[in-house]
Motif scaffolding. Sequence first.
Motif, PDB file in Angstrom:
ATOM      1  N   CYS A 138       0.621  -1.225  -0.123  1.00 18.45           N
ATOM      2  CA  CYS A 138      -0.058   0.104  -0.035  1.00 18.45           C
ATOM      3  C   CYS A 138       0.969   1.175  -0.205  1.00 18.45           C
ATOM      4  O   CYS A 138       1.774   1.268   0.892  1.00 18.45           O
ATOM      5  CB  CYS A 138      -0.796   0.116   1.329  1.00 18.45           C
ATOM      6  SG  CYS A 138      -1.911   1.517   1.294  1.00 18.45           S
ATOM      7  N   LEU A 139       0.829   2.047  -0.810  1.00 16.39           N
ATOM      8  CA  LEU A 139       1.412   3.426  -1.000  1.00 16.39           C
ATOM      9  C   LEU A 139       0.086   4.562  -0.514  1.00 16.39           C
ATOM     10  O   LEU A 139      -0.912   4.504  -1.036  1.00 16.39           O
ATOM     11  CB  LEU A 139       1.939   3.867  -2.202  1.00 16.39           C
ATOM     12  CG  LEU A 139       3.031   2.854  -2.407  1.00 16.39           C
ATOM     13  CD1 LEU A 139       3.664   3.225  -3.738  1.00 16.39           C
ATOM     14  CD2 LEU A 139       4.270   3.642  -1.797  1.00 16.39           C
ATOM     15  N   LYS A 192      -6.670  -5.084   8.311  1.00 16.55           N
ATOM     16  CA  LYS A 192      -6.046  -5.296   6.679  1.00 16.55           C
ATOM     17  C   LYS A 192      -4.722  -4.613   6.821  1.00 16.55           C
ATOM     18  O   LYS A 192      -3.669  -5.204   6.145  1.00 16.55           O
ATOM     19  CB  LYS A 192      -6.929  -4.457   5.805  1.00 16.55           C
ATOM     20  CG  LYS A 192      -8.359  -5.117   5.687  1.00 16.55           C
ATOM     21  CD  LYS A 192      -8.466  -5.631   4.394  1.00 16.55           C
ATOM     22  CE  LYS A 192      -9.698  -6.282   4.186  1.00 16.55           C
ATOM     23  NZ  LYS A 192     -10.304  -6.494   2.773  1.00 16.55           N
ATOM     24  N   VAL A 193      -4.539  -3.423   7.581  1.00 14.70           N
ATOM     25  CA  VAL A 193      -3.041  -2.746   7.501  1.00 14.70           C
ATOM     26  C   VAL A 193      -2.224  -3.736   8.070  1.00 14.70           C
ATOM     27  O   VAL A 193      -1.022  -3.888   7.557  1.00 14.70           O
ATOM     28  CB  VAL A 193      -2.938  -1.657   8.239  1.00 14.70           C
ATOM     29  CG1 VAL A 193      -1.850  -1.071   8.615  1.00 14.70           C
ATOM     30  CG2 VAL A 193      -3.958  -0.506   7.608  1.00 14.70           C
ATOM     31  N   GLY A 221       3.997   2.109   2.113  1.00 18.44           N
ATOM     32  CA  GLY A 221       4.946   3.335   1.628  1.00 18.44           C
ATOM     33  C   GLY A 221       4.308   4.620   1.705  1.00 18.44           C
ATOM     34  O   GLY A 221       2.903   4.527   1.873  1.00 18.44           O
ATOM     35  N   LEU A 222       4.978   5.850   1.483  1.00 16.64           N
ATOM     36  CA  LEU A 222       4.304   7.102   1.635  1.00 16.64           C
ATOM     37  C   LEU A 222       4.723   7.697   0.171  1.00 16.64           C
ATOM     38  O   LEU A 222       5.944   7.849  -0.089  1.00 16.64           O
ATOM     39  CB  LEU A 222       4.921   7.881   2.618  1.00 16.64           C
ATOM     40  CG  LEU A 222       4.564   7.588   4.154  1.00 16.64           C
ATOM     41  CD1 LEU A 222       5.433   8.347   5.059  1.00 16.64           C
ATOM     42  CD2 LEU A 222       3.003   7.555   4.395  1.00 16.64           C
ATOM     43  N   THR A 223       3.594   8.328  -0.231  1.00 16.50           N
ATOM     44  CA  THR A 223       3.904   8.855  -1.667  1.00 16.50           C
ATOM     45  C   THR A 223       5.030  10.063  -1.519  1.00 16.50           C
ATOM     46  O   THR A 223       5.553  10.406  -2.333  1.00 16.50           O
ATOM     47  CB  THR A 223       2.685   9.113  -2.283  1.00 16.50           C
ATOM     48  OG1 THR A 223       1.792  10.140  -1.638  1.00 16.50           O
ATOM     49  CG2 THR A 223       1.718   8.096  -2.864  1.00 16.50           C
ATOM     50  N   VAL A 245      10.521   3.268  -1.948  1.00 16.17           N
ATOM     51  CA  VAL A 245      11.240   2.054  -2.915  1.00 16.17           C
ATOM     52  C   VAL A 245      12.308   1.478  -2.450  1.00 16.17           C
ATOM     53  O   VAL A 245      12.572  -0.055  -2.216  1.00 16.17           O
ATOM     54  CB  VAL A 245      11.466   3.001  -4.348  1.00 16.17           C
ATOM     55  CG1 VAL A 245      12.177   1.929  -5.287  1.00 16.17           C
ATOM     56  CG2 VAL A 245      10.169   3.198  -4.914  1.00 16.17           C
ATOM     57  N   CYS A 246      13.130   2.175  -1.632  1.00 17.57           N
ATOM     58  CA  CYS A 246      14.660   1.584  -1.008  1.00 17.57           C
ATOM     59  C   CYS A 246      13.927   0.653  -0.077  1.00 17.57           C
ATOM     60  O   CYS A 246      14.485  -0.514   0.253  1.00 17.57           O
ATOM     61  CB  CYS A 246      15.156   2.798  -0.696  1.00 17.57           C
ATOM     62  SG  CYS A 246      16.218   3.640  -1.765  1.00 17.57           S
ATOM     63  N   LEU A 247      13.137   1.138   0.928  1.00 24.96           N
ATOM     64  CA  LEU A 247      12.668   0.212   1.969  1.00 24.96           C
ATOM     65  C   LEU A 247      12.217  -1.103   1.537  1.00 24.96           C
ATOM     66  O   LEU A 247      12.206  -1.965   2.047  1.00 24.96           O
ATOM     67  CB  LEU A 247      11.705   1.138   2.833  1.00 24.96           C
ATOM     68  CG  LEU A 247      12.452   2.023   3.906  1.00 24.96           C
ATOM     69  CD1 LEU A 247      11.381   2.898   4.463  1.00 24.96           C
ATOM     70  CD2 LEU A 247      13.378   1.512   4.797  1.00 24.96           C
TER      71      LEU A 247
END
Length: 113
Positions: free
Chosen positions: A3-4, A66-67, A74-76, A83-85
């Motif tokens: 999820c982002l 669900k979370v 991730g956070l936009t 992406v790295c994480l």
Amino acid sequence: SLCLTRENSDKPCLGDVWLNGHWVKNASVINPLEYARCVENCTVNLLTGQKCGDQSEPDVETAVRKVAELGFVGLTEEWNMSVCLFHAKFGGPILAGEVYDVRPGVIKIVGED
């Protein structure tokens, strides 16, 4: 699953809003309290398969579950870090296309022309 999500606590609406049965193209014309009522349960609703502005009782318990079941969140606003994480957790090389901004936007401040 992944999820982002976007932090929206201090941002004006970034897109069209479904409000009272019709699309509003310019969110700055919406009364802030009316907008808040429309999106107050948006994340919970989306996690539980409802539309963002659904006005039924939000199922917070199911959303929290669900979370917990998601493999990654991730956070936009922190796209490159997310992406790295993601790769640190799941492996694989970071590809150039993953960090290339394919939808660069323009930040507009309400009231600024």
